[in-house]
Motif scaffolding. Structure first.
Motif, PDB file in Angstrom:
ATOM      1  N   SER A  99       0.857  -1.183   0.000  1.00  0.00           N
ATOM      2  CA  SER A  99       0.000   0.000   0.000  1.00  0.00           C
ATOM      3  C   SER A  99       0.891   1.229   0.000  1.00  0.00           C
ATOM      4  N   LEU A 100       0.487   2.226  -0.765  1.00  0.00           N
ATOM      5  CA  LEU A 100       1.241   3.477  -0.847  1.00  0.00           C
ATOM      6  C   LEU A 100       0.346   4.613  -0.376  1.00  0.00           C
ATOM      7  N   SER A 101       0.816   5.361   0.625  1.00  0.00           N
ATOM      8  CA  SER A 101       0.085   6.522   1.139  1.00  0.00           C
ATOM      9  C   SER A 101       0.709   7.796   0.599  1.00  0.00           C
ATOM     10  N   MET A 102      -0.173   8.728   0.204  1.00  0.00           N
ATOM     11  CA  MET A 102       0.266  10.036  -0.277  1.00  0.00           C
ATOM     12  C   MET A 102      -0.671  11.094   0.298  1.00  0.00           C
ATOM     13  N   SER A 103      -0.157  12.317   0.423  1.00  0.00           N
ATOM     14  CA  SER A 103      -0.945  13.408   0.979  1.00  0.00           C
ATOM     15  C   SER A 103      -0.902  14.622   0.063  1.00  0.00           C
ATOM     16  N   GLU A 104      -2.024  15.323   0.021  1.00  0.00           N
ATOM     17  CA  GLU A 104      -2.105  16.555  -0.749  1.00  0.00           C
ATOM     18  C   GLU A 104      -1.216  17.649  -0.161  1.00  0.00           C
ATOM     19  N   VAL A 105      -0.743  17.447   1.063  1.00  0.00           N
ATOM     20  CA  VAL A 105       0.051  18.469   1.733  1.00  0.00           C
ATOM     21  C   VAL A 105       1.290  18.832   0.910  1.00  0.00           C
ATOM     22  N   GLU A 106       1.839  17.883   0.150  1.00  0.00           N
ATOM     23  CA  GLU A 106       3.049  18.177  -0.624  1.00  0.00           C
ATOM     24  C   GLU A 106       2.814  19.224  -1.708  1.00  0.00           C
ATOM     25  N   SER A 107       1.588  19.324  -2.212  1.00  0.00           N
ATOM     26  CA  SER A 107       1.299  20.282  -3.285  1.00  0.00           C
ATOM     27  C   SER A 107       1.365  21.732  -2.814  1.00  0.00           C
ATOM     28  N   GLY A 108       1.311  21.940  -1.490  1.00  0.00           N
ATOM     29  CA  GLY A 108       1.299  23.299  -0.961  1.00  0.00           C
ATOM     30  C   GLY A 108      -0.102  23.857  -0.781  1.00  0.00           C
ATOM     31  N   TYR A 109      -1.098  23.172  -1.363  1.00  0.00           N
ATOM     32  CA  TYR A 109      -2.470  23.667  -1.290  1.00  0.00           C
ATOM     33  C   TYR A 109      -2.982  23.682   0.146  1.00  0.00           C
ATOM     34  N   ILE A 125      -4.523   9.818   0.146  1.00  0.00           N
ATOM     35  CA  ILE A 125      -4.794   8.739  -0.804  1.00  0.00           C
ATOM     36  C   ILE A 125      -4.007   7.510  -0.363  1.00  0.00           C
ATOM     37  N   VAL A 126      -4.649   6.353  -0.379  1.00  0.00           N
ATOM     38  CA  VAL A 126      -3.949   5.084  -0.169  1.00  0.00           C
ATOM     39  C   VAL A 126      -4.258   4.209  -1.370  1.00  0.00           C
ATOM     40  N   LEU A 127      -3.217   3.799  -2.071  1.00  0.00           N
ATOM     41  CA  LEU A 127      -3.354   2.913  -3.226  1.00  0.00           C
ATOM     42  C   LEU A 127      -2.756   1.573  -2.841  1.00  0.00           C
ATOM     43  N   SER A 128      -3.459   0.504  -3.144  1.00  0.00           N
ATOM     44  CA  SER A 128      -2.906  -0.823  -2.826  1.00  0.00           C
ATOM     45  C   SER A 128      -2.929  -1.697  -4.066  1.00  0.00           C
ATOM     46  N   GLY A 129      -2.000  -2.636  -4.084  1.00  0.00           N
ATOM     47  CA  GLY A 129      -1.878  -3.552  -5.217  1.00  0.00           C
ATOM     48  C   GLY A 129      -0.560  -4.286  -5.140  1.00  0.00           C
ATOM     49  N   LYS A 130      -0.130  -4.760  -6.284  1.00  0.00           N
ATOM     50  CA  LYS A 130       1.116  -5.525  -6.356  1.00  0.00           C
ATOM     51  C   LYS A 130       2.205  -4.693  -7.026  1.00  0.00           C
ATOM     52  N   ILE A 131       3.408  -4.774  -6.473  1.00  0.00           N
ATOM     53  CA  ILE A 131       4.562  -4.112  -7.081  1.00  0.00           C
ATOM     54  C   ILE A 131       5.228  -5.119  -8.011  1.00  0.00           C
ATOM     55  N   PHE A 166      13.277  -0.645 -12.845  1.00  0.00           N
ATOM     56  CA  PHE A 166      11.983   0.043 -12.807  1.00  0.00           C
ATOM     57  C   PHE A 166      10.887  -0.917 -12.366  1.00  0.00           C
ATOM     58  N   ALA A 167      10.061  -0.428 -11.466  1.00  0.00           N
ATOM     59  CA  ALA A 167       8.913  -1.199 -10.986  1.00  0.00           C
ATOM     60  C   ALA A 167       7.686  -0.303 -11.047  1.00  0.00           C
ATOM     61  N   LYS A 168       6.525  -0.908 -10.916  1.00  0.00           N
ATOM     62  CA  LYS A 168       5.281  -0.134 -10.877  1.00  0.00           C
ATOM     63  C   LYS A 168       4.284  -0.868  -9.997  1.00  0.00           C
ATOM     64  N   MET A 169       3.252  -0.139  -9.604  1.00  0.00           N
ATOM     65  CA  MET A 169       2.182  -0.756  -8.836  1.00  0.00           C
ATOM     66  C   MET A 169       1.037  -1.107  -9.773  1.00  0.00           C
ATOM     67  N   GLU A 170       0.607  -2.368  -9.717  1.00  0.00           N
ATOM     68  CA  GLU A 170      -0.627  -2.774 -10.384  1.00  0.00           C
ATOM     69  C   GLU A 170      -1.742  -2.496  -9.385  1.00  0.00           C
ATOM     70  N   ILE A 171      -2.399  -1.365  -9.553  1.00  0.00           N
ATOM     71  CA  ILE A 171      -3.355  -0.866  -8.565  1.00  0.00           C
ATOM     72  C   ILE A 171      -4.617  -1.726  -8.540  1.00  0.00           C
ATOM     73  N   GLU A 172      -4.991  -2.152  -7.338  1.00  0.00           N
ATOM     74  CA  GLU A 172      -6.199  -2.960  -7.130  1.00  0.00           C
ATOM     75  C   GLU A 172      -7.263  -2.197  -6.355  1.00  0.00           C
ATOM     76  N   ASN A 173      -6.842  -1.276  -5.482  1.00  0.00           N
ATOM     77  CA  ASN A 173      -7.767  -0.509  -4.654  1.00  0.00           C
ATOM     78  C   ASN A 173      -7.252   0.902  -4.467  1.00  0.00           C
ATOM     79  N   VAL A 174      -8.192   1.857  -4.402  1.00  0.00           N
ATOM     80  CA  VAL A 174      -7.846   3.251  -4.144  1.00  0.00           C
ATOM     81  C   VAL A 174      -8.776   3.768  -3.049  1.00  0.00           C
ATOM     82  N   PHE A 175      -8.184   4.306  -1.989  1.00  0.00           N
ATOM     83  CA  PHE A 175      -8.938   4.893  -0.881  1.00  0.00           C
ATOM     84  C   PHE A 175      -8.664   6.385  -0.882  1.00  0.00           C
TER      85      PHE A 175
END
Length: 196
Positions: A99-109, A125-131, A166-175
């Motif tokens: 799972s990868l967590s990200m926040s809008e706080v980085e944008s400065g908004y 945002i929390v995105l989960s899936g397979k790397i 290089f890797a990527k996430m195959e996204i299965e769920n988005v919160f």
């Protein structure tokens, strides 16, 4: 009461648009909000299930630089440039679920609105899936996506002993949590089809 707050918030957001202000999509557009946050972040906190003592069998988070494409050309696909020497990458070799967590706080908004990072209006945002390893026919785009936003990675690529790939996430769920009242689930299809 919730309807009044919602109506007021939409009115404020609409007024901001009319004034020509730049910013995130309206909070009622969860898929676009997820894409906006992903594209406006250069890093996230990736959680895996640890294979290393003393964390073995428990969630373990690690910061990773990411990109979904060059600035202005986001695809929603989360790309990583990783080394098998990294403990999280070793965890993912055993169990690729993450799972990868990200926040809008980085944008400065959020800061411009005087919102704390934990404020529900500051989107999380929390995105989960397979790397997975990026397939050969996609590596050129992954390289452009990452190196354009993280130029130091070109130097990492020269360190042969680290065997970066290089890797990527195959996204299965988005919160998505972007307002009061709890989070929302977005399907991968809606996430990828969202316009930002």
């Amino acid at each position: 009461m919730y309807a009044v707050v919602l109506t007021f918030a939409v009115a404020v957001w609409s007024a901001g648009l009319a004034a020509g202000s730049a910013g995130p999509p309206p909070f009622i557009n969860y898929a676009a909000t997820a894409r906006y946050v992903v594209h406006n972040n250069d890093w996230g906190s990736l959680a895996s299930i640890s294979t290393h003592p003393p964390f073995k069998g428990k969630p373990f988070t690690n910061v990773f630089s990411v990109s979904d494409g060059p600035v202005g050309n986001g695809t929603g696909v989360l790309y990583f440039f990783v080394s098998p020497l990294d403990v999280t990458v070793q965890d993912l070799a055993v169990n690729p679920n993450a799972s990868l967590s990200m926040s809008e706080v980085e944008s400065g908004y959020c800061t411009s609105e005087k919102w704390d990072a934990e404020d529900p209006r500051c989107a999380k945002i929390v995105l989960s899936g397979k790397i997975v390893t990026v397939p050969q026919n996609e590596t050129d785009f992954a390289k452009t996506a990452l190196f354009s936003r993280h130029p130091i990675m070109a130097e990492w690529a020269k360190i042969q002993t680290h065997k970066f790939y290089f890797a990527k996430m195959e996204i299965e769920n988005v919160f998505v949590l972007d307002f009061f009242g709890g989070g929302n689930i977005v399907s991968p299809e809606d996430y990828y089809n969202a316009n930002i």
